[in-house]
Design a protein around this motif. Structure first.
Motif, PDB file in Angstrom:
ATOM      1  N   LYS A  50      57.920  63.426  42.172  1.00  0.00           N
ATOM      2  CA  LYS A  50      58.143  64.752  42.798  1.00  0.00           C
ATOM      3  C   LYS A  50      56.706  65.043  43.639  1.00  0.00           C
ATOM      4  O   LYS A  50      55.561  64.920  43.120  1.00  0.00           O
ATOM      5  CB  LYS A  50      58.379  65.876  41.823  1.00  0.00           C
ATOM      6  CG  LYS A  50      58.415  67.387  42.279  1.00  0.00           C
ATOM      7  CD  LYS A  50      59.836  67.836  42.495  1.00  0.00           C
ATOM      8  CE  LYS A  50      59.763  69.274  42.988  1.00  0.00           C
ATOM      9  NZ  LYS A  50      59.465  69.441  44.041  1.00  0.00           N
ATOM     10  N   ASP A  68      53.977  66.933  45.056  1.00  0.00           N
ATOM     11  CA  ASP A  68      53.416  68.303  44.639  1.00  0.00           C
ATOM     12  C   ASP A  68      52.382  68.621  45.724  1.00  0.00           C
ATOM     13  O   ASP A  68      51.210  68.000  45.580  1.00  0.00           O
ATOM     14  CB  ASP A  68      52.940  68.589  43.471  1.00  0.00           C
ATOM     15  CG  ASP A  68      52.139  69.791  43.072  1.00  0.00           C
ATOM     16  OD1 ASP A  68      52.271  70.607  44.015  1.00  0.00           O
ATOM     17  OD2 ASP A  68      51.697  70.276  42.081  1.00  0.00           O
ATOM     18  N   THR A 123      48.982  60.063  47.301  1.00  0.00           N
ATOM     19  CA  THR A 123      49.759  60.012  45.896  1.00  0.00           C
ATOM     20  C   THR A 123      49.146  58.821  45.026  1.00  0.00           C
ATOM     21  O   THR A 123      49.708  58.749  43.930  1.00  0.00           O
ATOM     22  CB  THR A 123      51.278  59.344  46.485  1.00  0.00           C
ATOM     23  OG1 THR A 123      51.317  58.284  47.013  1.00  0.00           O
ATOM     24  CG2 THR A 123      52.077  60.578  46.986  1.00  0.00           C
ATOM     25  N   TYR A 128      61.342  69.093  56.504  1.00  0.00           N
ATOM     26  CA  TYR A 128      60.552  68.470  55.510  1.00  0.00           C
ATOM     27  C   TYR A 128      59.705  67.542  56.030  1.00  0.00           C
ATOM     28  O   TYR A 128      59.846  66.921  57.077  1.00  0.00           O
ATOM     29  CB  TYR A 128      61.541  68.042  54.467  1.00  0.00           C
ATOM     30  CG  TYR A 128      62.443  66.953  54.782  1.00  0.00           C
ATOM     31  CD1 TYR A 128      61.944  65.413  55.084  1.00  0.00           C
ATOM     32  CD2 TYR A 128      63.832  67.178  54.949  1.00  0.00           C
ATOM     33  CE1 TYR A 128      62.938  64.755  55.414  1.00  0.00           C
ATOM     34  CE2 TYR A 128      64.767  66.096  55.452  1.00  0.00           C
ATOM     35  CZ  TYR A 128      64.350  64.955  55.651  1.00  0.00           C
ATOM     36  OH  TYR A 128      65.228  63.892  56.197  1.00  0.00           O
ATOM     37  N   HIS A 182      61.080  60.083  50.459  1.00  0.00           N
ATOM     38  CA  HIS A 182      60.782  61.215  49.503  1.00  0.00           C
ATOM     39  C   HIS A 182      60.346  62.649  50.335  1.00  0.00           C
ATOM     40  O   HIS A 182      60.060  62.308  51.573  1.00  0.00           O
ATOM     41  CB  HIS A 182      59.625  61.058  48.714  1.00  0.00           C
ATOM     42  CG  HIS A 182      59.626  59.937  47.682  1.00  0.00           C
ATOM     43  ND1 HIS A 182      59.810  60.098  46.360  1.00  0.00           N
ATOM     44  CD2 HIS A 182      59.469  58.448  47.820  1.00  0.00           C
ATOM     45  CE1 HIS A 182      59.926  58.954  45.671  1.00  0.00           C
ATOM     46  NE2 HIS A 182      59.606  57.835  46.495  1.00  0.00           N
ATOM     47  N   GLU A 214      59.027  66.295  51.325  1.00  0.00           N
ATOM     48  CA  GLU A 214      58.415  67.497  50.853  1.00  0.00           C
ATOM     49  C   GLU A 214      58.930  68.698  51.595  1.00  0.00           C
ATOM     50  O   GLU A 214      58.590  68.723  52.863  1.00  0.00           O
ATOM     51  CB  GLU A 214      56.708  67.204  51.153  1.00  0.00           C
ATOM     52  CG  GLU A 214      56.013  68.599  50.739  1.00  0.00           C
ATOM     53  CD  GLU A 214      54.700  68.477  51.609  1.00  0.00           C
ATOM     54  OE1 GLU A 214      54.397  67.628  51.930  1.00  0.00           O
ATOM     55  OE2 GLU A 214      54.447  69.690  51.541  1.00  0.00           O
TER      56      GLU A 214
END
Lengths: 248, 636
Positions: free
Chosen positions: B2, B4, B416, B605, B619, B621
């Motif tokens: 996930k 963040d 990341t 996103y 992925h 965000e």
């Protein structure tokens, strides 16, 4: 167009160099000089040969990384330009173009046309800055700088650190480079506080780096891509004398 | 995993100060126990290296050029934005925040962009103190000019050489810290791999470009400040050595890559004149303050520009976007130029340019005023083209320029990968899908000088008493081995084609299918072709010379190998994003008037891609807009 490049080849600093001739015939007038070298290198690869090493990066005259001697002049036939801004339309059909690296004791050859100009970095490290840490600055408009002062500082700050001034000087002097940086900072109110220390230390470093002395021939300002004037050298010498007289 | 973004709680205005109040600190005595690697020495890298060293950290800085002063920040011409409101024209932090967010077509984080605007004013203070000769009024105060996508004057400048002047200041400050021993500067040394030990970035593997020696360096944290990757198009406004290899190596080791297809096409570069051309020179956007852009109304009109009367000229930006006119944002201006050129109105020998005309400005303001503002740009134009732009309009054309995309970073600029940071153009942070002019120097500087030196403490505080691994550690040996293998493989193909041959092919595909206008079918075709290029590159390329010496051909080959892989990801990203936003224009998603149609319901996103062994995994965000309501981005 067809031209002959006569290029300095040198394996490394410890080897002897020599000129090698290359005939090229797929050159167009719109090509930049460095693109003609690219094209020559591409044909060397196709022949299984190692490429000619030359320094370059931005190719728009601002980074200062390129620079070679062409037919006996720094950056070729035109005044006040960089090598990357030179185009093949400046040469004649069939011309022999002699290409050499910057020649100066303080700029040792690394390979072919590539030289080591780290001596310039060491001159800057000796005082070419304003001692003010990030976070310490006052509001920008609280220190006024007249337009004439700002413009003049900009004229000197425009130096791209290419080394053409040294290469063209018969004494291999770095006076134009060093004076431009000293004066840029010394005339600004933010840089005044350290002006004496700056001129003393930067000129001392310049001498330690094996650059020659300036004998005011004015050759440097003819080749300087940023049109930096030799009056800067006079100003540096004046400040140096003042700093020495009033030292301590 | 996930994502963040670690955006601090609280009101927008308070987030950064709240963050600083709460983040962990490293006390002065302990700072000298930490070693930090900074790769890149442009504005963000030199700024970070100098500032971290001033704080007391031991910094190891790297650049591929012969001196840090060459980094491509040097080439930015027009200026740096700051919300000082010196011109009393209604500017504010909020307005700058809004302009930047809107300029990026609402594809960036509110909190990041607000911080960028907040920190802009102190940056001008900082650079003035470092000796940047910004343009001044006769009374000694700073002056400003306008830039695209904005209705106030907030751009600070030093003639047409603002980037050079900021970089010289950053280089000076860096030199000061080299002299004091705080920074070890490694020039002509290029990062080829990242080393991760126990889940944390702990070092890099480099190649000494002079000797060819492969070297290993360890540290407590690694900062990538390696700039943009638009050389993927081959012809671009970037320096020849600019590359994506460092961030690509990091990506392959676990750093997510965000918005890779968001690359900006600059509207005012010099047009391409031949296949052998190596780069496209940029003419500053600031020229659009006084220059008027036009094409002949008649298709294929081959008259000289001065022979074409006013009524037969189409000032298409003024016509289509009356409120912003010639100062429309870059993506809009580039697309409008492409549209006119594609319709057959292009000028110049290859009919691939439009006119940028100063006739009216010179008549109104006088030649002297124009020389004062743009003298060096006119000179540069004359040197390159042999044409005097005081007498004839300039011919300009769109060119690949800035990459908004880059390594995904959180609010602290950490990727990341733990302990791996990305600053400046190398990251994806503030510009969203399109960058406004004069925001690039700003973001690079603020990341390096102001943000990273604060946020890195929060990580390092937890690393106290952790010794850095020896470079003989297994992970270092593995990375060194893989770099050596890659070089050996490349040197031993001995094929029949040059590196440039493949780069030209790749560049053509990317320019056709993944630049100003993109489509599903074009991108699918491009992905297939790029895979073919990759295959034939590794079978047919020839790199001559030795790897144990200064070998520019090998440097090019290694960089191109990474560009080929990155190009595929760019196309994958452009294909997946089924909307038009900012620089990303999908032909399928446009209005009847040809304007971009954004789709906030489905695409609000940031796309962050995981390498996943080349089978890129998306992925998301999600972007939450709490303070600003995304609107249709109109400049009409």
């Amino acid at each position: 167009m067809r031209v002959t490049f006569k290029i300095w080849r040198q394996e490394s600093n410890s080897d002897d160099g020599r000129f090698v001739e290359y005939e090229v015939d797929n050159i167009s007038e719109e090509m930049s000089f460095l693109e003609a070298l690219d094209s020559l290198n591409e044909s060397l690869v196709q022949q299984g040969k190692g490429v000619i090493a030359f320094d370059h990066d931005c190719r728009e005259g601002i980074c200062g990384q390129c620079g070679v001697f062409i037919n006996g002049r720094a950056n070729g036939p035109h005044s006040n330009t960089t090598t990357c801004q030179l185009h093949m339309r400046s040469f004649k059909e069939g011309e022999v173009i002699v290409v050499e690296p910057w020649r100066a004791k303080a700029f040792p050859v690394i390979k072919d046309l590539v030289v080591d100009r780290s001596s310039f970095d060491r001159i800057i490290q000796s005082g070419g800055f304003i001692t003010a840490k990030t976070g310490t600055a006052p509001e920008a408009n609280s220190i006024l700088v007249g337009k004439d002062i700002a413009d003049s500082a900009m004229d000197m700050a425009a130096c791209i650190g290419c080394g053409a001034c040294v290469a063209t000087c018969k004494n291999s002097s770095a006076a134009l480079f060093t004076s431009a940086k000293i004066n840029h900072l010394n005339i600004l109110p933010q840089g005044k506080t350290e002006s004496s220390k700056r001129v003393l230390e930067m000129t001392e470093r310049m001498e330690l780096e094996d650059f020659g002395h300036c004998s005011f021939t004015g050759a440097c300002e003819i080749e300087c891509p940023e049109n930096i004037s030799i009056s800067n050298i006079a100003k540096m010498n004046f400040d140096l004398l003042k700093a020495k007289l009033f030292k301590g | 995993m996930k994502l963040d973004a670690k955006i601090p709680e609280g009101d927008l205005e308070q987030k950064w100060s709240k963050y600083q109040d709460k983040c962990k600190l490293v006390n002065t005595a302990n700072k000298k126990k930490f070693e930090i690697i900074v790769v890149g020495s442009g504005l963000s890298g030199a700024g970070a290296a100098a500032t971290l060293a001033e704080l007391g950290y031991k910094v190891n800085c790297f650049c591929y050029q012969d001196t840090p002063r060459r980094a491509h920040s040097v080439a930015a011409q027009g200026g740096v934005n700051a919300a000082k409101n010196y011109q009393h024209d209604g500017d504010s932090v909020w307005r700058m925040f809004y302009d930047t967010l809107k300029g990026g077509d609402f594809r960036s984080r509110e909190a990041n962009v607000y911080r960028l605007a907040q920190l802009s004013a102190p940056l001008i203070d900082h650079f003035s103190q470092q000796g940047v000769p910004f343009a001044r009024e006769y009374g000694g105060v700073l002056t400003n000019r306008s830039f695209g996508g904005v209705q106030v004057q907030r751009t600070f400048y030093a003639r047409g050489q603002t980037g050079q002047q900021l970089l010289v200041a950053a280089y000076s400050q860096l030199s000061k810290m080299v002299a004091s021993g705080g920074v070890t500067m490694n020039t002509r040394e290029e990062m080829l791999d990242l080393v991760i030990v126990d889940g944390k970035a702990r070092g890099i593997v480099t190649r000494d470009l002079v000797t060819g020696k492969i070297k290993k360096h360890s540290a407590h944290a690694v900062v990538l400040a390696t700039g943009g990757y638009s050389r993927v198009f081959r012809l671009s406004t970037l320096a020849i050595g600019c590359n994506g290899s460092a961030i690509w190596a990091a990506h392959k080791k676990g750093a997510f890559f965000a918005g890779p297809s968001f690359t900006q096409i600059h509207p005012t570069a010099l047009p391409q004149s031949s296949d052998t051309q190596s780069k496209l020179t940029l003419m500053s956007e600031s020229l659009r303050n006084d220059g008027r852009i036009w094409v002949p109304l008649k298709k294929g009109d081959s008259r000289n520009p001065e022979e074409i009367p006013e009524e037969e000229r189409d000032y298409y930006l003024e016509r289509k976007y009356p409120s912003f006119g010639n100062l429309s944002p870059r993506d809009i201006a580039s697309r409008a130029a492409k549209e006119r050129i594609d319709e057959g109105h292009g000028v110049g020998p290859l009919k691939n340019a439009v006119y940028l005309d100063f006739k009216h400005a010179i008549a109104k303001q006088g030649k002297e005023k124009i020389t004062d503002k743009y003298g060096n740009l006119f000179e540069m134009y004359l040197k390159i083209t042999g044409i005097d732009a005081y007498k004839q309009p300039m011919k300009i054309s769109p060119a690949a320029h800035f990459s908004m995309g880059g390594l995904w970073v959180d609010y602290e600029l950490m990727t990341t990968v733990n302990g791996l940071y990305a600053v400046g153009e190398a990251n994806y942070s503030d510009h969203g899908a399109n960058r406004l002019g004069a925001n690039s120097l700003l973001q690079a500087s603020i990341d390096g000088y102001f943000i990273l030196p604060n946020t890195i403490n929060n990580y390092l505080a937890g690393e106290l008493n952790q010794s850095i691994p020896n470079v003989d550690h297994d992970e270092f040996s593995k990375a060194e081995e893989s770099v050596k293998n890659k070089i050996e493989k490349l040197m031993n193909i001995n094929g029949s084609k040059t590196v440039d041959h493949f780069h030209r092919k790749l560049g053509n595909i990317m320019w056709q299918e993944c630049a100003m206008s993109r489509s599903k079918s074009g991108l699918e075709k491009a992905i297939k072709e790029i895979r073919d290029i990759k295959k034939s590159f590794w079978e047919e390329v020839s790199v001559t010379g030795s790897d144990k010496e200064l070998n520019p051909e090998l440097e090019k080959g290694l960089r191109l190998a990474d560009f080929i892989e990155l190009a595929e990801l760019m196309c994958v990203d452009a294909l997946q994003r089924e909307e038009s936003c900012g620089a990303h224009f999908r032909e399928e998603f446009q209005s009847s008037e040809g304007e971009a149609v954004r789709n906030d319901d489905e695409f609000s996103y940031v796309s962050a891609w995981e390498y996943n062994e080349g089978d890129f995994k998306l992925h998301k965000e999600e972007l939450k807009f709490e303070y600003v309501k995304p609107t249709v981005r109109s400049y009409k």
